[in-house]
Motif scaffolding. Sequence first.
Motif, PDB file in Angstrom:
ATOM      1  N   THR A 149      24.336   2.465   7.935  1.00 10.67           N
ATOM      2  CA  THR A 149      23.548   1.644   7.016  1.00 10.67           C
ATOM      3  C   THR A 149      22.050   1.687   7.323  1.00 10.67           C
ATOM      4  OG1 THR A 149      23.897  -0.272   8.436  1.00 10.67           O
ATOM      5  CG2 THR A 149      25.447   0.038   6.593  1.00 10.67           C
ATOM      6  N   GLU A 150      21.644   2.493   8.300  1.00 14.76           N
ATOM      7  CA  GLU A 150      20.239   2.590   8.678  1.00 14.76           C
ATOM      8  C   GLU A 150      19.775   4.038   8.646  1.00 14.76           C
ATOM      9  OE1 GLU A 150      19.552   0.655  12.424  1.00 14.76           O
ATOM     10  OE2 GLU A 150      20.582  -1.169  11.783  1.00 14.76           O
ATOM     11  N   GLY A 151      18.465   4.211   8.632  1.00 17.13           N
ATOM     12  CA  GLY A 151      17.900   5.548   8.643  1.00 17.13           C
ATOM     13  C   GLY A 151      16.595   5.561   9.414  1.00 17.13           C
ATOM     14  N   VAL A 152      16.213   6.733   9.840  1.00 20.26           N
ATOM     15  CA  VAL A 152      14.949   6.924  10.554  1.00 20.26           C
ATOM     16  C   VAL A 152      13.971   7.554   9.569  1.00 20.26           C
ATOM     17  CG1 VAL A 152      13.830   8.110  12.478  1.00 20.26           C
ATOM     18  CG2 VAL A 152      16.159   7.227  12.740  1.00 20.26           C
ATOM     19  N   VAL A 153      12.805   6.942   9.440  1.00 23.84           N
ATOM     20  CA  VAL A 153      11.770   7.473   8.551  1.00 23.84           C
ATOM     21  C   VAL A 153      10.473   7.654   9.326  1.00 23.84           C
ATOM     22  CG1 VAL A 153      12.754   6.469   6.454  1.00 23.84           C
ATOM     23  CG2 VAL A 153      11.031   5.211   7.730  1.00 23.84           C
ATOM     24  N   ARG A 154       9.628   8.532   8.830  1.00 24.46           N
ATOM     25  CA  ARG A 154       8.306   8.752   9.408  1.00 24.46           C
ATOM     26  C   ARG A 154       7.257   8.165   8.472  1.00 24.46           C
ATOM     27  NH1 ARG A 154       7.102  12.129  13.493  1.00 24.46           N
ATOM     28  NH2 ARG A 154       8.819  13.364  14.315  1.00 24.46           N
ATOM     29  N   ILE A 155       6.286   7.500   9.082  1.00 25.04           N
ATOM     30  CA  ILE A 155       5.136   6.961   8.360  1.00 25.04           C
ATOM     31  C   ILE A 155       3.893   7.574   9.018  1.00 25.04           C
ATOM     32  CG2 ILE A 155       3.854   4.862   7.767  1.00 25.04           C
ATOM     33  CD1 ILE A 155       6.582   4.981   6.439  1.00 25.04           C
ATOM     34  N   PRO A 156       2.988   8.186   8.255  1.00 23.16           N
ATOM     35  CA  PRO A 156       1.825   8.809   8.879  1.00 23.16           C
ATOM     36  C   PRO A 156       0.880   7.770   9.488  1.00 23.16           C
ATOM     37  CG  PRO A 156       1.627   8.900   6.494  1.00 23.16           C
ATOM     38  CD  PRO A 156       2.987   8.343   6.803  1.00 23.16           C
ATOM     39  N   VAL A 157       0.247   8.151  10.583  1.00 18.44           N
ATOM     40  CA  VAL A 157      -0.655   7.238  11.289  1.00 18.44           C
ATOM     41  C   VAL A 157      -1.788   6.762  10.379  1.00 18.44           C
ATOM     42  CG1 VAL A 157      -2.142   9.033  12.286  1.00 18.44           C
ATOM     43  CG2 VAL A 157      -1.836   6.838  13.487  1.00 18.44           C
ATOM     44  N   ARG A 158      -2.140   7.535   9.385  1.00 21.41           N
ATOM     45  CA  ARG A 158      -3.213   7.109   8.475  1.00 21.41           C
ATOM     46  C   ARG A 158      -2.837   5.837   7.704  1.00 21.41           C
ATOM     47  NH1 ARG A 158      -1.590  12.158   6.515  1.00 21.41           N
ATOM     48  NH2 ARG A 158      -0.116  11.969   4.805  1.00 21.41           N
ATOM     49  N   MET A 159      -1.547   5.436   7.778  1.00 22.61           N
ATOM     50  CA  MET A 159      -1.102   4.209   7.124  1.00 22.61           C
ATOM     51  C   MET A 159      -1.091   3.020   8.073  1.00 22.61           C
ATOM     52  SD  MET A 159       1.889   5.506   4.551  1.00 22.61           S
ATOM     53  CE  MET A 159       2.048   3.878   3.815  1.00 22.61           C
ATOM     54  N   GLY A 179       0.804  -1.213   0.000  1.00 24.42           N
ATOM     55  CA  GLY A 179       0.000   0.000   0.000  1.00 24.42           C
ATOM     56  C   GLY A 179       0.834   1.258   0.000  1.00 24.42           C
ATOM     57  N   ILE A 180       0.145   2.337  -0.324  1.00 27.79           N
ATOM     58  CA  ILE A 180       0.755   3.666  -0.377  1.00 27.79           C
ATOM     59  C   ILE A 180      -0.092   4.595   0.477  1.00 27.79           C
ATOM     60  CG2 ILE A 180      -0.506   4.391  -2.450  1.00 27.79           C
ATOM     61  CD1 ILE A 180       2.148   5.719  -3.392  1.00 27.79           C
ATOM     62  N   ASP A 181       0.491   5.657   0.945  1.00 30.83           N
ATOM     63  CA  ASP A 181      -0.217   6.645   1.749  1.00 30.83           C
ATOM     64  C   ASP A 181      -1.549   6.987   1.083  1.00 30.83           C
ATOM     65  OD1 ASP A 181      -1.129   8.893   3.116  1.00 30.83           O
ATOM     66  OD2 ASP A 181       0.785   9.931   3.056  1.00 30.83           O
ATOM     67  N   PRO A 182      -2.673   6.779   1.788  1.00 27.79           N
ATOM     68  CA  PRO A 182      -3.976   7.049   1.173  1.00 27.79           C
ATOM     69  C   PRO A 182      -4.207   8.522   0.856  1.00 27.79           C
ATOM     70  CG  PRO A 182      -4.250   6.458   3.483  1.00 27.79           C
ATOM     71  CD  PRO A 182      -2.802   6.250   3.140  1.00 27.79           C
ATOM     72  N   ALA A 183      -3.412   9.398   1.411  1.00 27.71           N
ATOM     73  CA  ALA A 183      -3.541  10.823   1.117  1.00 27.71           C
ATOM     74  C   ALA A 183      -2.492  11.260   0.091  1.00 27.71           C
ATOM     75  CB  ALA A 183      -3.402  11.643   2.394  1.00 27.71           C
ATOM     76  N   THR A 184      -2.028  10.309  -0.704  1.00 23.34           N
ATOM     77  CA  THR A 184      -0.963  10.591  -1.663  1.00 23.34           C
ATOM     78  C   THR A 184      -1.347  11.668  -2.665  1.00 23.34           C
ATOM     79  OG1 THR A 184       0.540   9.658  -3.283  1.00 23.34           O
ATOM     80  CG2 THR A 184      -1.668   8.748  -3.247  1.00 23.34           C
ATOM     81  N   ASP A 185      -0.337  12.432  -3.027  1.00 21.67           N
ATOM     82  CA  ASP A 185      -0.504  13.362  -4.142  1.00 21.67           C
ATOM     83  C   ASP A 185       0.121  12.759  -5.394  1.00 21.67           C
ATOM     84  OD1 ASP A 185       2.203  13.528  -3.721  1.00 21.67           O
ATOM     85  OD2 ASP A 185       2.220  15.653  -3.247  1.00 21.67           O
ATOM     86  N   GLY A 186       0.543  11.482  -5.259  1.00 26.33           N
ATOM     87  CA  GLY A 186       1.108  10.758  -6.394  1.00 26.33           C
ATOM     88  C   GLY A 186       2.599  10.930  -6.560  1.00 26.33           C
TER      89      GLY A 186
END
Length: 82
Positions: free
Chosen positions: A53-63, A7-14
């Motif tokens: 070799t690692e990174g911190v990313v944010r994922i919106p709660v809507r996902m 899946g992709i962020d449901p609020a995607t702007d594409g």
Amino acid sequence: MTLRFIGIDPATDGDECPTVWVDEATADLVIQGWRADEVTEAECRESGKIPDTEGVVRIPVRMAQILREACDAAERERAKLQ
């Protein structure tokens, strides 16, 4: 490696949106997210180092539902591999 799109962020702007896949060869989750800012990374480092070799990313709660679906799919793939 075969990635199965979950899946992709449901609020995607594409354009460049958080996305989740499952690697069918390893059952790992593959997550694309927004790179965390310096303040967030600094707070994360309070719990331990972040290797190069690692990174911190944010994922919106809507996902959240998409992440649950990805976890379920990963567990099914892992069961196939065992």
